[in-house]
Write an enzyme that holds these catalytic residues in place. Structure first.
Site, mmCIF file in Angstrom:
data_model
loop_
_atom_site.group_PDB
_atom_site.id
_atom_site.type_symbol
_atom_site.label_atom_id
_atom_site.label_comp_id
_atom_site.label_asym_id
_atom_site.label_seq_id
_atom_site.Cartn_x
_atom_site.Cartn_y
_atom_site.Cartn_z
ATOM 1 N N HIS A 195 -3.042 6.852 2.332
ATOM 2 C CA HIS A 195 -3.468 5.761 1.746
ATOM 3 C C HIS A 195 -4.972 5.265 2.548
ATOM 4 O O HIS A 195 -5.120 5.457 3.699
ATOM 5 C CB HIS A 195 -2.490 4.788 2.304
ATOM 6 N N ASN A 230 -10.318 -0.618 0.365
ATOM 7 C CA ASN A 230 -8.778 -0.400 0.395
ATOM 8 C C ASN A 230 -8.188 -0.917 -1.007
ATOM 9 O O ASN A 230 -8.335 -2.261 -1.293
ATOM 10 C CB ASN A 230 -8.146 -1.135 1.575
ATOM 11 N N CYS A 262 0.774 -1.509 -0.119
ATOM 12 C CA CYS A 262 0.054 0.051 -0.002
ATOM 13 C C CYS A 262 0.927 1.125 0.119
ATOM 14 O O CYS A 262 0.448 2.539 -0.310
ATOM 15 C CB CYS A 262 -0.863 0.046 1.165
HETATM 16 N N1 COA Z 1 -18.322 -8.637 10.494
HETATM 17 C C1 COA Z 1 -18.901 -8.943 11.418
HETATM 18 N N2 COA Z 1 -18.064 -9.358 12.852
HETATM 19 C C2 COA Z 1 -16.739 -9.253 12.414
HETATM 20 C C3 COA Z 1 -15.946 -9.242 11.107
HETATM 21 C C4 COA Z 1 -16.834 -8.821 10.186
HETATM 22 N N3 COA Z 1 -16.362 -8.672 8.923
HETATM 23 N N4 COA Z 1 -14.913 -9.087 11.479
HETATM 24 C C5 COA Z 1 -14.585 -9.584 12.736
HETATM 25 N N5 COA Z 1 -15.786 -9.584 13.420
HETATM 26 C C6 COA Z 1 -15.850 -9.866 14.794
HETATM 27 C C7 COA Z 1 -14.823 -10.676 15.446
HETATM 28 O O1 COA Z 1 -15.149 -12.093 15.130
HETATM 29 C C8 COA Z 1 -14.888 -10.173 16.771
HETATM 30 O O2 COA Z 1 -15.872 -10.989 17.352
HETATM 31 P P1 COA Z 1 -15.785 -11.542 18.994
HETATM 32 O O3 COA Z 1 -15.659 -10.186 19.645
HETATM 33 O O4 COA Z 1 -17.172 -12.113 19.184
HETATM 34 O O5 COA Z 1 -14.650 -12.364 19.030
HETATM 35 C C9 COA Z 1 -15.116 -8.912 16.604
HETATM 36 O O6 COA Z 1 -15.864 -8.517 15.298
HETATM 37 C C10 COA Z 1 -13.935 -7.846 17.052
HETATM 38 O O7 COA Z 1 -12.913 -8.224 16.336
HETATM 39 P P2 COA Z 1 -11.636 -7.474 16.067
HETATM 40 O O8 COA Z 1 -10.653 -8.228 14.863
HETATM 41 O O9 COA Z 1 -11.137 -7.390 17.355
HETATM 42 O O10 COA Z 1 -12.091 -6.281 15.337
HETATM 43 P P3 COA Z 1 -11.417 -4.763 15.242
HETATM 44 O O11 COA Z 1 -12.205 -3.984 16.069
HETATM 45 O O12 COA Z 1 -9.967 -4.690 15.447
HETATM 46 O O13 COA Z 1 -11.803 -4.537 13.777
HETATM 47 C C11 COA Z 1 -10.513 -4.259 11.764
HETATM 48 C C12 COA Z 1 -11.034 -5.196 12.746
HETATM 49 C C13 COA Z 1 -9.707 -5.277 10.508
HETATM 50 C C14 COA Z 1 -11.483 -3.358 10.950
HETATM 51 C C15 COA Z 1 -9.292 -3.524 12.487
HETATM 52 O O14 COA Z 1 -8.502 -4.206 13.277
HETATM 53 C C16 COA Z 1 -8.748 -2.892 11.216
HETATM 54 O O15 COA Z 1 -9.238 -1.671 10.681
HETATM 55 N N6 COA Z 1 -7.539 -3.101 11.120
HETATM 56 C C17 COA Z 1 -6.541 -2.435 10.029
HETATM 57 C C18 COA Z 1 -6.761 -3.076 8.904
HETATM 58 C C19 COA Z 1 -6.072 -2.333 7.782
HETATM 59 O O16 COA Z 1 -6.536 -1.266 7.351
HETATM 60 N N7 COA Z 1 -5.286 -3.131 7.034
HETATM 61 C C20 COA Z 1 -4.566 -2.638 5.888
HETATM 62 C C21 COA Z 1 -3.491 -1.654 6.160
HETATM 63 S S1 COA Z 1 -2.619 -1.254 4.693
#
Ligand code: COA
Length: 318
Positions: free
Chosen positions: A245, A275, A118
């Site tokens: 980004h 993204n 990215c």
């Molecule tokens: N839909 C519904 N629930 C979801 C889900 C989805 N698509 N993905 C995860 N969950 C659930 C998980 O299973 C978890 O459930 P639980 O609490 O019962 O175990 C809960 O949501 C929280 O999961 P978690 O992974 O802690 O979520 P989060 O708040 O960290 O959000 C992201 C996840 C990926 C959105 C976040 O971590 C993020 O934005 N990270 C950066 C990613 C990114 O931008 N990457 C590219 C960089 S170049």
């Protein structure tokens, strides 16, 4: 050393729009979860298109616009094509070589793909700035193109909802005049938090530790913006837009709070495209130019961050 001028931009998107509701028919998720956690409303997925065809379409749009804007420009004056991508059609030849062929530049242009995930678009701009200094031709085509849908694991709901396909091209020119175009790029080897197996691996797909990447991203953006401002002797008062980004609205919202009074300068369009990795900064620039928001004399900061881990930022005078 000269400064990089943005001459014209172009973009290309697949025809197929995939909404959050569409995604919720594939994995256990919802429009509400995706939009609240990421700001994403929809993305585009390739069907008939590919990384290469999108790159070619975006390049042609940028060139057509450049021909209208810049009387000195001619396609044969392009000395360099860099395609930032991690999802090209072939391991080789590069997508950039196929763009050169489509533009009729056989035998007259240096062309290569650049892998910095990215951060690729920013890395490519820095490469172009350095290389154009060495070259007789002063125009370069910088393209970010991705077909990430083929790298998604539709059993991993945390990751597959985040990405989309698309391409953006920017025709740049190295000009020998006063002005600002400063770029710096860094890396920090890490194949644990964000990784995709490569050529020859079965079922290559993006694997990500979301929270670790979130923490890295907010730190990388803040550090990068502060560093390029310091190096150019500017501060946020001087900046009209910050183009990060577009990975996730929450990442940008988190960072912009640390620049009190300048929150409105942080551009966001992740809702429209999700993204698109190396394409996202180019897509944002294209939207800003085409909507007339970017005007001559304005100063912008662009910041990329992603797998590698890599990060890269630049300040440009429009
Ligand atoms: N839909 C519904 N629930 C979801 C889900 C989805 N698509 N993905 C995860 N969950 C659930 C998980 O299973 C978890 O459930 P639980 O609490 O019962 O175990 C809960 O949501 C929280 O999961 P978690 O992974 O802690 O979520 P989060 O708040 O960290 O959000 C992201 C996840 C990926 C959105 C976040 O971590 C993020 O934005 N990270 C950066 C990613 C990114 O931008 N990457 C590219 C960089 S170049």
């Amino acid at each position: 050393m000269g400064i990089l001028k943005f001459v014209a931009t172009g973009k290309a998107l697949p025809k197929k729009i995939v909404t959050n509701d569409d995604i919720s028919k594939i994995v256990d998720t919802s429009d509400e979860w995706i939009e609240t956690r990421t700001g994403i409303k929809k993305r585009y997925f390739c069907e008939e298109e590919s990384c290469n065809s999108l790159a070619i379409e975006a390049a042609k749009e940028a060139i057509n616009r450049a021909l209208q804007k810049d009387s000195e420009f001619d396609v044969l004056k392009i000395g360099l094509i860099i395609v930032a991508t991690t999802s090209g059609n072939y391991a080789f030849p590069s997508t950039a070589c196929m763009v050169g062929k489509a533009l009729g530049l056989k035998g007259s242009v240096m062309a290569y793909d650049l892998s910095a995930a990215c951060s690729g678009f920013m890395y490519a701009l820095q490469n172009a700035k350095a290389l154009l200094n060495e070259m007789d031709k002063k125009y370069a085509l910088i393209i970010g193109s991705e077909e990430l849908s083929k790298l998604l694991d539709f059993n991993d709901r945390t990751t597959c909802v985040l990405f989309g396909d698309g391409a953006a091209a920017t025709l740049v020119k190295l000009e020998d005049r006063e002005g600002i175009s400063y770029i710096s790029s860094f890396s920090d080897g890490n194949d644990e938090d964000l990784v995709c197996e490569g050529v020859g691996e079965e079922n290559s797909s993006i694997k990500m530790k979301g929270q670790a990447v979130f923490k890295f991203a907010v730190k990388a953006i803040k550090q990068s913006v502060d560093e390029v401002l310091l190096k150019t002797g500017l501060d946020m008062e001087d900046i009209d837009y910050v183009v990060c980004h577009q990975a996730n609205a929450r990442i940008i919202d988190f960072v912009k709070k640390t620049y009190e009074g300048h929150e409105e300068k942080f551009y966001q369009n992740v809702g429209e495209y999700a993204n698109t990795s190396a394409a996202s900064i180019g897509l944002a620039l294209d939207d800003l130019f085409e909507s007339g928001k970017l005007k001559k004399g304005m100063k912008i900061v662009c910041v990329g961050f992603g797998a590698g881990l890599t990060w890269s930022a630049g300040v440009f005078e429009i």
